[in-house]
Design an enzyme around this catalytic site. Structure first.
Site, PDB file in Angstrom:
ATOM      1  N   GLU A  87       6.066   6.868  10.208  1.00 14.92           N
ATOM      2  CA  GLU A  87       4.801   6.614   9.954  1.00 14.92           C
ATOM      3  C   GLU A  87       4.671   6.934   8.358  1.00 14.92           C
ATOM      4  O   GLU A  87       5.319   8.047   7.981  1.00 14.92           O
ATOM      5  CB  GLU A  87       3.949   7.301  10.442  1.00 14.92           C
ATOM      6  CG  GLU A  87       2.403   6.934  10.088  1.00 14.92           C
ATOM      7  CD  GLU A  87       2.044   5.467  10.225  1.00 14.92           C
ATOM      8  OE1 GLU A  87       2.728   4.777   9.731  1.00 14.92           O
ATOM      9  OE2 GLU A  87       1.117   5.038  10.760  1.00 14.92           O
ATOM     10  N   ASP A  88       4.064   6.024   7.583  1.00 10.30           N
ATOM     11  CA  ASP A  88       3.886   6.356   5.842  1.00 10.30           C
ATOM     12  C   ASP A  88       2.754   7.723   5.838  1.00 10.30           C
ATOM     13  O   ASP A  88       3.096   8.810   5.142  1.00 10.30           O
ATOM     14  CB  ASP A  88       3.407   5.401   5.321  1.00 10.30           C
ATOM     15  CG  ASP A  88       2.303   4.689   5.852  1.00 10.30           C
ATOM     16  OD1 ASP A  88       1.879   4.944   7.065  1.00 10.30           O
ATOM     17  OD2 ASP A  88       1.893   3.437   5.215  1.00 10.30           O
ATOM     18  N   ASP A 123      -3.759   9.951   8.781  1.00  9.17           N
ATOM     19  CA  ASP A 123      -5.019  10.114   8.313  1.00  9.17           C
ATOM     20  C   ASP A 123      -5.896  10.741   9.282  1.00  9.17           C
ATOM     21  O   ASP A 123      -6.105  11.764   9.571  1.00  9.17           O
ATOM     22  CB  ASP A 123      -5.416   8.922   7.691  1.00  9.17           C
ATOM     23  CG  ASP A 123      -6.725   8.726   6.829  1.00  9.17           C
ATOM     24  OD1 ASP A 123      -7.059   9.766   6.500  1.00  9.17           O
ATOM     25  OD2 ASP A 123      -7.445   7.663   6.760  1.00  9.17           O
ATOM     26  N   PHE A 126      -7.467   8.090  -1.315  1.00 13.86           N
ATOM     27  CA  PHE A 126      -6.970   6.993  -1.016  1.00 13.86           C
ATOM     28  C   PHE A 126      -5.682   6.863  -2.024  1.00 13.86           C
ATOM     29  O   PHE A 126      -5.952   6.620  -3.036  1.00 13.86           O
ATOM     30  CB  PHE A 126      -7.935   5.854  -1.205  1.00 13.86           C
ATOM     31  CG  PHE A 126      -7.305   4.636  -0.269  1.00 13.86           C
ATOM     32  CD1 PHE A 126      -7.469   4.761   1.146  1.00 13.86           C
ATOM     33  CD2 PHE A 126      -6.571   3.778  -0.824  1.00 13.86           C
ATOM     34  CE1 PHE A 126      -6.964   3.718   1.768  1.00 13.86           C
ATOM     35  CE2 PHE A 126      -6.159   2.558  -0.232  1.00 13.86           C
ATOM     36  CZ  PHE A 126      -6.313   2.778   1.313  1.00 13.86           C
ATOM     37  N   ARG A 130       2.209  -2.077  -2.964  1.00 11.15           N
ATOM     38  CA  ARG A 130       3.120  -1.538  -2.160  1.00 11.15           C
ATOM     39  C   ARG A 130       4.567  -0.895  -3.002  1.00 11.15           C
ATOM     40  O   ARG A 130       5.231  -0.080  -2.599  1.00 11.15           O
ATOM     41  CB  ARG A 130       3.284  -2.307  -1.107  1.00 11.15           C
ATOM     42  CG  ARG A 130       2.349  -2.411   0.007  1.00 11.15           C
ATOM     43  CD  ARG A 130       2.685  -3.040   1.148  1.00 11.15           C
ATOM     44  NE  ARG A 130       1.935  -3.647   2.107  1.00 11.15           N
ATOM     45  CZ  ARG A 130       1.434  -3.128   3.026  1.00 11.15           C
ATOM     46  NH1 ARG A 130       1.466  -1.622   3.192  1.00 11.15           N
ATOM     47  NH2 ARG A 130       0.248  -3.612   3.746  1.00 11.15           N
TER      48      ARG A 130
HETATM   49  P1  IMP Z   1      -5.252   6.619  10.860  1.00  9.85           P
HETATM   50  O1  IMP Z   1      -4.998   5.742  11.929  1.00  9.85           O
HETATM   51  O2  IMP Z   1      -6.624   7.103  10.155  1.00  9.85           O
HETATM   52  O3  IMP Z   1      -4.332   7.858  10.864  1.00  9.85           O
HETATM   53  O4  IMP Z   1      -4.506   5.654   9.830  1.00  9.85           O
HETATM   54  C1  IMP Z   1      -3.018   5.560   9.529  1.00  9.85           C
HETATM   55  C2  IMP Z   1      -2.973   4.189   8.863  1.00  9.85           C
HETATM   56  O5  IMP Z   1      -3.779   3.832   7.838  1.00  9.85           O
HETATM   57  C3  IMP Z   1      -1.548   4.314   8.021  1.00  9.85           C
HETATM   58  O6  IMP Z   1      -0.760   3.657   8.880  1.00  9.85           O
HETATM   59  C4  IMP Z   1      -1.747   3.745   6.783  1.00  9.85           C
HETATM   60  O7  IMP Z   1      -1.355   2.416   6.918  1.00  9.85           O
HETATM   61  C5  IMP Z   1      -3.495   3.624   6.617  1.00  9.85           C
HETATM   62  N1  IMP Z   1      -3.742   4.725   5.409  1.00  9.85           N
HETATM   63  C6  IMP Z   1      -4.465   5.757   5.755  1.00  9.85           C
HETATM   64  N2  IMP Z   1      -4.642   6.533   4.424  1.00  9.85           N
HETATM   65  C7  IMP Z   1      -4.198   5.649   3.750  1.00  9.85           C
HETATM   66  C8  IMP Z   1      -4.193   5.895   2.141  1.00  9.85           C
HETATM   67  O8  IMP Z   1      -4.617   6.713   1.616  1.00  9.85           O
HETATM   68  N3  IMP Z   1      -3.687   4.783   1.632  1.00  9.85           N
HETATM   69  C9  IMP Z   1      -3.308   3.545   2.153  1.00  9.85           C
HETATM   70  N4  IMP Z   1      -3.144   3.433   3.510  1.00  9.85           N
HETATM   71  C10 IMP Z   1      -3.689   4.498   4.243  1.00  9.85           C
HETATM   72 MG    MG Z   2      -1.520   0.134   5.815  1.00 13.09          MG
END
Ligand code: IMP
Ligand code: MG
Length: 174
Positions: A96-97, A100, A149, A162
């Protein structure tokens, strides 16, 4: 239009990926692991990671929607594209990138564990722990970053940025 400002350079990212790859290689040698990239954000990271690992692996992708077009989302996770590889008895590593709120990864861990893999772990390049809503175990973590962000290195803001080679934040033009 916002102007991207570098927060982590491509050189620092490459160095960190070499460290992660060495660790993962040690743990997965001779296991023919299945690396599952979470689309779209992780496509850059996964491609660098497998080449740095340099051991036999298989690769597949899954896509879930969480963030829509913008910086926030409903918090609901929906499966958009499933993997094509059978999961049962495989050593699965989710790539996973960024983690959050943790919702995406929590969904994926539950989703895959239901299919009885031999093992299931998570590798995330960026971690924003200050925003966590649900606890998730990150087995291989790249960078812990503050609550901002970020874009670049695969990460987008409304599908833009990207392609940027470094991790950036967006700042307003003066
Ligand atoms: P989560 O479910 O809130 O943990 O979100 C995870 C997903 O939200 C990641 O796979 C990202 O695609 C996107 N995401 C979360 N934070 C960022 C950010 O700072 N920049 C861009 N995408 C984000
Ligand atoms: Mg995304």
């Amino acid at each position: 239009m916002d102007k991207p400002k570098i927060v982590i350079t491509r050189e620092d990212i490459a160095e960190k990926i070499d460290e992660l790859a060495a660790e993962i290689r040690r743990d997965y040698k001779d296991k023919n692991p299945l690396l599952i990239g979470v689309l779209k954000g992780s496509f850059v990271f996964l491609s660098d990671l497998v080449r740095a690992m340099n051991i036999p692996v298989e690769v597949d992708f899954i896509r879930v929607s969480s963030y829509g077009a913008g910086k926030e989302s409903s918090g609901k996770i929906k499966l958009v594209k499933d993997v094509e590889t059978p999961i049962k008895d495989r050593h699965v590593l989710i790539v996973e990138d960024i983690v959050d709120r943790g919702l995406t990864v929590r969904f994926l861990l539950d989703y895959f564990s239901f299919r009885k893999p031999a093992s299931l772990k998570l590798c995330a390049l960026f971690d924003k722990p200050s925003r966590r809503k649900v606890e998730v175990p990150i087995d291989y973590r790249g960078f812990t970053i503050p609550d901002a962000f970020v874009v670049g290195y695969g990460l987008d803001y409304s599908e833009q940025y990207r392609y940027l080679p470094d991790l950036c934040v967006l700042e307003e033009h003066k």
